[in-house]
Design an enzyme around this catalytic site. Structure first.
Site, mmCIF file in Angstrom:
data_model
loop_
_atom_site.group_PDB
_atom_site.id
_atom_site.type_symbol
_atom_site.label_atom_id
_atom_site.label_comp_id
_atom_site.label_asym_id
_atom_site.label_seq_id
_atom_site.Cartn_x
_atom_site.Cartn_y
_atom_site.Cartn_z
ATOM 1 N N PRO A 1 3.260 -17.721 -22.352
ATOM 2 C CA PRO A 1 4.418 -18.377 -21.723
ATOM 3 C C PRO A 1 5.424 -17.415 -21.079
ATOM 4 C CG PRO A 1 4.628 -18.417 -24.104
ATOM 5 C CD PRO A 1 3.281 -17.843 -23.815
ATOM 6 N N HIS B 1 18.545 -22.552 -11.527
ATOM 7 C CA HIS B 1 18.923 -21.151 -11.711
ATOM 8 C C HIS B 1 18.517 -20.336 -10.490
ATOM 9 C CE1 HIS B 1 18.977 -21.328 -16.416
ATOM 10 N NE2 HIS B 1 19.841 -22.141 -15.855
ATOM 11 N N LYS C 1 4.425 -20.015 -16.407
ATOM 12 C CA LYS C 1 3.531 -20.471 -15.339
ATOM 13 C C LYS C 1 2.644 -21.672 -15.693
ATOM 14 C CE LYS C 1 4.411 -17.650 -12.033
ATOM 15 N NZ LYS C 1 5.757 -18.207 -11.856
ATOM 16 N N TYR D 1 15.566 -12.518 -20.896
ATOM 17 C CA TYR D 1 14.326 -11.959 -21.435
ATOM 18 C C TYR D 1 14.688 -10.587 -22.007
ATOM 19 C CZ TYR D 1 11.564 -15.451 -18.800
ATOM 20 O OH TYR D 1 11.011 -16.611 -18.313
ATOM 21 N N TYR E 1 7.829 -14.858 -9.924
ATOM 22 C CA TYR E 1 8.469 -15.772 -10.878
ATOM 23 C C TYR E 1 8.724 -17.141 -10.238
ATOM 24 C CZ TYR E 1 11.332 -17.060 -14.931
ATOM 25 O OH TYR E 1 11.825 -17.675 -16.064
HETATM 26 C C1 PHB Z 1 11.376 -22.482 -22.182
HETATM 27 O O1 PHB Z 1 12.553 -22.778 -21.932
HETATM 28 O O2 PHB Z 1 10.710 -23.159 -22.973
HETATM 29 C C2 PHB Z 1 10.750 -21.288 -21.563
HETATM 30 C C3 PHB Z 1 11.433 -20.630 -20.549
HETATM 31 C C4 PHB Z 1 10.876 -19.497 -19.968
HETATM 32 C C5 PHB Z 1 9.648 -19.037 -20.408
HETATM 33 C C6 PHB Z 1 8.958 -19.698 -21.411
HETATM 34 C C7 PHB Z 1 9.522 -20.837 -21.993
HETATM 35 O O3 PHB Z 1 9.124 -17.915 -19.845
#
Ligand code: PHB
Ligand code: APR
Length: 401
Positions: free
Chosen positions: A291, A72, A295, A199, A383
């Site tokens: 999460p 991505h 990270k 998000y 990020y």
């Molecule tokens: C996930 O795909 O499990 C995932 C992706 C982004 C995050 C946390 C978990 O910030």
């Protein structure tokens, strides 16, 4: 039994360390409490930042990630029914992230270990650490009902948050922060929501739309951390996900059968120091993050990169420069990742205690970070992963090498 490096734990930290050391001709033994099936089958998070992509490729274990991972160049932040794109690649000088789940990384690393002709000792019990302040530390454990001892030059404590290694460091300072947010995570047989992760901040709570494959998706909802998963029927989950992520133009998240669901609590944790005598701890044994910033695995990978360089220098030249500063080098970066994960969590989650003014400020922050060049750059560079700074804290040159 004798080895150079005794590694406790076959998670990402322990397995990446073993491979990095192997490439330098340094021998290690890995002791793991669980079975191979268990570590290869547990569903965990799935984003690898550029720093980790580079480490896996350098180690020769990036092949399947490169073929099967979803690379991505950005992600989306969503609020007030509007979707804003964050061009991570553009604002980070060309870096990317890949959706490649942690258990796939584990499978690749375990295979690499066996291809190297090395073993992993699974299903060990009662692991204890001894003589870590001497030049010959020892790990004692039980396997198949027999007491065993592993004598090493160094011990790498890669045994996660609940392992015994951290507890062997005397006079450590533990910093813990709990959030009143939990995440309900699902795996569903449904179509991807978008080409990149979403998000979403919504009055009813945060939601994250992630992916695994073209037919399997990983989504999360902010919930009360003490809620019971039995209160969440599949219909209720989809209706919350839909409400929190739909956009003003009528878009709705594609749904489908949910085949796994669970709730977990979020915690930020840092242990200072990360070393004592001949013991060095890495990954979740030393720090955990919520999460939201994606990270956890990435920090584990960079810790052991620092550890392997320190150990390699020790065997090649006798220098203990990097090993002596292991904790300092790691924690400098760890605290920044902790800061980013805490920032992302507070930016995106709905605090039940917020008044309308605080929610207004949060929405203004979301607008700022997704529309100003400075805001976009700061999200992007954090990020995709900050660089390791090898120099002394306060040494200005270390900021650029
Ligand atoms: C996930 O795909 O499990 C995932 C992706 C982004 C995050 C946390 C978990 O910030
Ligand atoms: N003896 C041997 N092994 C142990 C012991 C013990 N007493 N205690 C724990 N372990 C093993 C666990 O079974 C696990 O396989 O140590 C391993 C630690 O792995 P992780 O918890 O995955 O930690 P780490 O390698 O630091 O990776 C951090 O993994 O769990 C995620 O969210 C976390 O993404 C982060 C990343």
């Amino acid at each position: 039994m004798k080895t150079q490096i005794g590694i406790i734990g076959a998670g990402p930290a322990g397995l990446i360390l073993a491979q990095l050391l192997h490439l330098q001709g340094i021998d290690s033994v890995i002791l793991e409490r669980k079975s191979r099936n268990n570590i290869e089958g547990t569903v965990k998070a799935g984003i690898l930042e550029q720093t980790t992509i580079d480490i896996l490729r350098e180690m020769g274990v990036g092949g399947r990630m490169d073929r099967e991972g979803h690379f991505h160049n950005g992600n989306y932040f969503q609020f007030n029914g509007q979707r804003r794109h964050i061009d991570l690649k553009k604002y980070s000088g060309g870096k990317q992230v890949v959706v490649y789940p942690q258990h796939e990384v584990i499978i690749d690393l375990v295979n690499a270990r066996y291809e190297n002709g090395k073993d992993i000792i699974f299903d060990v019990e009662d692991v204890t650490l001894h003589d870590i302040d001497t030049n010959q530390p020892k790990i004692r454990y039980r396997k198949n009902g027999l007491d065993e001892e592993l004598v090493c030059d160094f011990i790498a404590g890669c045994d996660g948050y609940h392992g015994p290694s951290r507890l062997a460091i005397p006079d450590r300072k533990e910093h813990v922060h709990f959030y009143q947010y939990g995440w309900l995570g699902i795996l569903s047989d449904s179509a991807p929501a978008a080409d990149e992760l979403i998000y979403a901040s919504h009055d009813q709570g945060f939601a994250l739309l992630s992916t695994r494959t073209s037919i399997l998706q990983r989504h999360y909802l902010q919930v009360d951390p003490y809620d019971d998963i039995n209160n969440w029927s599949d219909d209720r989950i989809w209706s919350e996900l839909t409400a929190r992520t739909k956009t003003n133009d009528g878009w709705q998240v594609p749904d489908g059968p949910i085949n796994s669901k669970g709730i977990f609590q979020m915690r930020s944790f840092v242990c200072e120091t990360m070393q004592y005598g001949r013991l060095f701890i890495a990954g979740d044994a030393a720090h955990t993050v919520p999460p939201t910033g994606a990270k956890g695995l990435n920090l584990a990978a960079t810790d052991v990169k620092v550890m392997s360089r320190g150990i390699t220098e020790f065997y090649q030249s006798g220098s203990t420069d990097v090993l002596d500063r292991y904790s300092e080098i790691c924690l400098r970066r760890v605290w920044k990742a902790e800061r980013f994960s805490y920032f992302m969590t507070r930016l995106l989650h709905t605090d039940p205690k917020f008044d309308s003014f605080e929610r207004g400020v949060q929405l203004a922050e979301l607008d700022y970070y997704t529309s100003s060049e400075a805001g976009l750059s700061t999200i992007a560079e954090n990020y995709v992963g900050l660089p390791i700074q090898w120099g002394n804290v306060g040494d200005i040159k270390s900021l650029i090498n």
